[in-house]
Scaffold this motif. Structure first.
Motif, PDB file in Angstrom:
ATOM      1  N   GLU A  42      18.519 -43.507  -1.810  1.00  0.00           N
ATOM      2  CA  GLU A  42      19.543 -42.477  -1.600  1.00  0.00           C
ATOM      3  C   GLU A  42      20.754 -43.001  -0.827  1.00  0.00           C
ATOM      4  O   GLU A  42      21.827 -42.392  -0.866  1.00  0.00           O
ATOM      5  CB  GLU A  42      18.933 -41.234  -0.923  1.00  0.00           C
ATOM      6  CG  GLU A  42      18.378 -41.422   0.486  1.00  0.00           C
ATOM      7  CD  GLU A  42      16.956 -42.029   0.505  1.00  0.00           C
ATOM      8  OE1 GLU A  42      16.419 -42.357  -0.575  1.00  0.00           O
ATOM      9  OE2 GLU A  42      16.397 -42.194   1.607  1.00  0.00           O
ATOM     10  N   LYS A  89      18.834 -43.057 -11.774  1.00  0.00           N
ATOM     11  CA  LYS A  89      18.464 -41.747 -12.302  1.00  0.00           C
ATOM     12  C   LYS A  89      17.051 -41.812 -12.904  1.00  0.00           C
ATOM     13  O   LYS A  89      16.216 -40.929 -12.679  1.00  0.00           O
ATOM     14  CB  LYS A  89      19.487 -41.336 -13.364  1.00  0.00           C
ATOM     15  CG  LYS A  89      19.512 -39.847 -13.560  1.00  0.00           C
ATOM     16  CD  LYS A  89      20.758 -39.364 -14.289  1.00  0.00           C
ATOM     17  CE  LYS A  89      20.505 -37.966 -14.830  1.00  0.00           C
ATOM     18  NZ  LYS A  89      20.628 -37.904 -16.282  1.00  0.00           N
ATOM     19  N   GLU A 148      14.470 -41.737 -10.245  1.00  0.00           N
ATOM     20  CA  GLU A 148      14.255 -40.382  -9.737  1.00  0.00           C
ATOM     21  C   GLU A 148      13.334 -39.601 -10.669  1.00  0.00           C
ATOM     22  O   GLU A 148      12.412 -38.906 -10.247  1.00  0.00           O
ATOM     23  CB  GLU A 148      15.597 -39.636  -9.607  1.00  0.00           C
ATOM     24  CG  GLU A 148      16.205 -39.683  -8.222  1.00  0.00           C
ATOM     25  CD  GLU A 148      15.198 -39.454  -7.116  1.00  0.00           C
ATOM     26  OE1 GLU A 148      14.604 -38.354  -7.119  1.00  0.00           O
ATOM     27  OE2 GLU A 148      14.973 -40.351  -6.279  1.00  0.00           O
TER      28      GLU A 148
END
Ligand code: GDP
Ligand code: MG
Length: 440
Positions: free
Chosen positions: A388, A414, A417
């Motif tokens: 992050e 992405k 995640e």
């Protein structure tokens, strides 16, 4: 799916004229696992396996089928039979109105299903139902039904929350007669657990209105608990049918099989969503496929167990549980997954895989794995552990260092995640299965 696996088990005996006991035994081991994993009640599984084995052993193998296909056919037929054939008919009283009582625990979906059922009766059978708000306990319960009534442009009978449910139900029937409603759907109160007060109240309503149907609404997601709930309601109140809700979720469907087998009462409809048109007749063959399809999960897990280094897997599991998966683990995971075969195939084996958000973006081209590795290797230790913190300037630096582009770095982050999210879902699923003793 399980069917494929059974086929394989049976391939070696292709050409035999009869299905032998040993063949069936081997196949039944797989069927048993799949059923337990699908959350089917243990006793039901035992009885089922016994019945199928008896039928399958010694069977002449049909010319058009392999022995494997033959046994699968028996399994499917028996599963369908166990769930009682299609039973979506609703009683019609010779003396209208036909009265339907909706019962079940709190949150099972009674109120929603009352609306859905009224909608279905009007749409498919041209009926004129009256909805009755007899849950006077749950705050806003009456409102909830009235809102559904408005949405459906269908009248809702209510006497507020100061009149007893028994009186509401009785008065509703008078009202329905006067207004020429041919169906009365009574939405009753639920509790978090079965208790005597609830049962007494339901018995009193039943006594007062003599319903033609008592539909038990059960949340399919509650698995084995659904069976206990169904047994209690049936023993104490006597139900005429079951409506299984929330089958649009990731439930394994075993409850459907167990409820029918344990109570002997048919599953009439299934809830497939929150909208008013999301109520469908129950199709036993479809449910049989869904349950058998769960074999996919088993093969996925077995595949993973065979290929992943045990200790690493355990470590990884711990990390997934604490949601502390880092990009280094991701890299590790990628190479492990690569050993298992095409990632797309593995993902397809997950139940409800089509519902996992962003799964399409997760498609990883095998050739790109090297690029992904390069990108991750260009990150600092801190970045790998706390992705992050990777802001725009860090992204630029990482792209440069790995010889890739910024959009590629973005995509990887992405994907990571999404992978994390998916792992969490898989993890929840696995934990649930273990707790129930479904598989080992
Ligand atoms: P009641 O307490 O038994 O009356 O339950 P409700 O009708 O209030 O439903 C509880 C929740 O479950 C609501 O949020 C409903 O929208 C939801 N629900 C009911 N049936 C279904 C279904 O078939 N699928 C899904 N996804 N949600 C459902
Ligand atoms: Mg309700």
């Amino acid at each position: 799916g399980l069917a494929d696996r059974l086929q394989k088990t049976m391939q070696k005996i292709r050409g035999k004229g009869k299905v032998t006991e040993a063949d069936v035994k081997e196949m039944m081991r797989e069927v048993r696992l799949a059923l337990l994993y699908a959350d089917v009640n243990l006793k039901v599984v035992k009885d089922f396996i016994k019945k199928v084995s008896e039928r399958a052993v010694g069977q002449e193998v049909m010319k058009s089928l392999t022995p494997g296909q033959q046994v699968i056919k028996v399994v499917k037929e028996e599963l369908t039979e166990l769930m009682g054939g299609e039973q979506s008919k609703i009683a019609v009283s010779p003396k209208p109105p036909t009265v339907i009582m909706m019962v079940g625990l709190q949150g099972a979906g009674k109120t929603t299903t009352t609306g859905k059922l009224a909608n279905l009766l009007r749409k498919n059978y041209n009926r004129k139902p009256l909805l009755v708000a007899a849950d006077i306990y749950r705050p806003a319960a009456i409102n909830q039904l009235q809102t559904l009534g408005k949405q459906l442009t269908m009248p809702v009978f209510s006497l507020g929350d100061q009149v007893s449910p028994v009186e509401i139900a009785a008065k509703a029937i008078e009202h329905a007669k006067a207004e020429h409603h041919d169906y009365v759907l009574i939405d009753t109160a639920g509790r978090l657990h079965i208790d005597e007060n609830l049962m007494d109240e339901l018995k009193n309503i039943k006594e007062a209105v003599k319903p033609d149907e008592i539909f038990l609404v059960v949340d399919a997601m509650t698995g084995q608990d659904a069976v206990n709930v169904a047994t209690s309601f049936n023993d104490q109140l006597g139900i005429t049918g079951v409506i299984l809700t929330k089958l649009d979720g990731d439930t394994r469907g075993g409850a459907a099989l167990s409820i029918r087998a344990v109570t002997g009462k048919p599953i009439k409809f299934v809830g497939m969503g929150e909208k008013m048109d999301a109520l469908e007749p129950f199709h036993p063959e479809r449910m049989a496929s869904r349950i058998l399809g769960m074999g996919d999960v088993l093969s996925l897990i077995e595949k993973a167990q065979a290929n992943v280094d045990e200790e690493k897997a355990r470590e990884l599991e711990k990390k997934m549980r604490s949601a502390s998966l880092t990009l280094d683990d991701f890299l590790d995971q990628l190479s492990q997954v690569r050993n298992m075969g095409p990632l797309d195939d593995l993902i397809k084996m997950l139940p409800g895989a089509n519902k996992i958000k962003g799964l399409n973006n997760l498609k990883i081209d095998e050739k790109q794995i090297a690029h992904v590795e390069a990108i991750i290797r260009s990150m600092t230790k801190e970045e790998k552990e706390h992705p992050e913190i990777i802001n725009a300037s860090r992204r630029k630096r990482i792209a440069k260092g790995s010889g890739r582009t910024v959009p590629e770095v973005n995509r990887l982050l992405k994907q990571f995640e999404e992978m994390k999210k998916m792992m969490k879902q898989m993890n929840n699923m696995t934990k649930k299965g273990k707790k129930k003793g479904g598989f080992k």
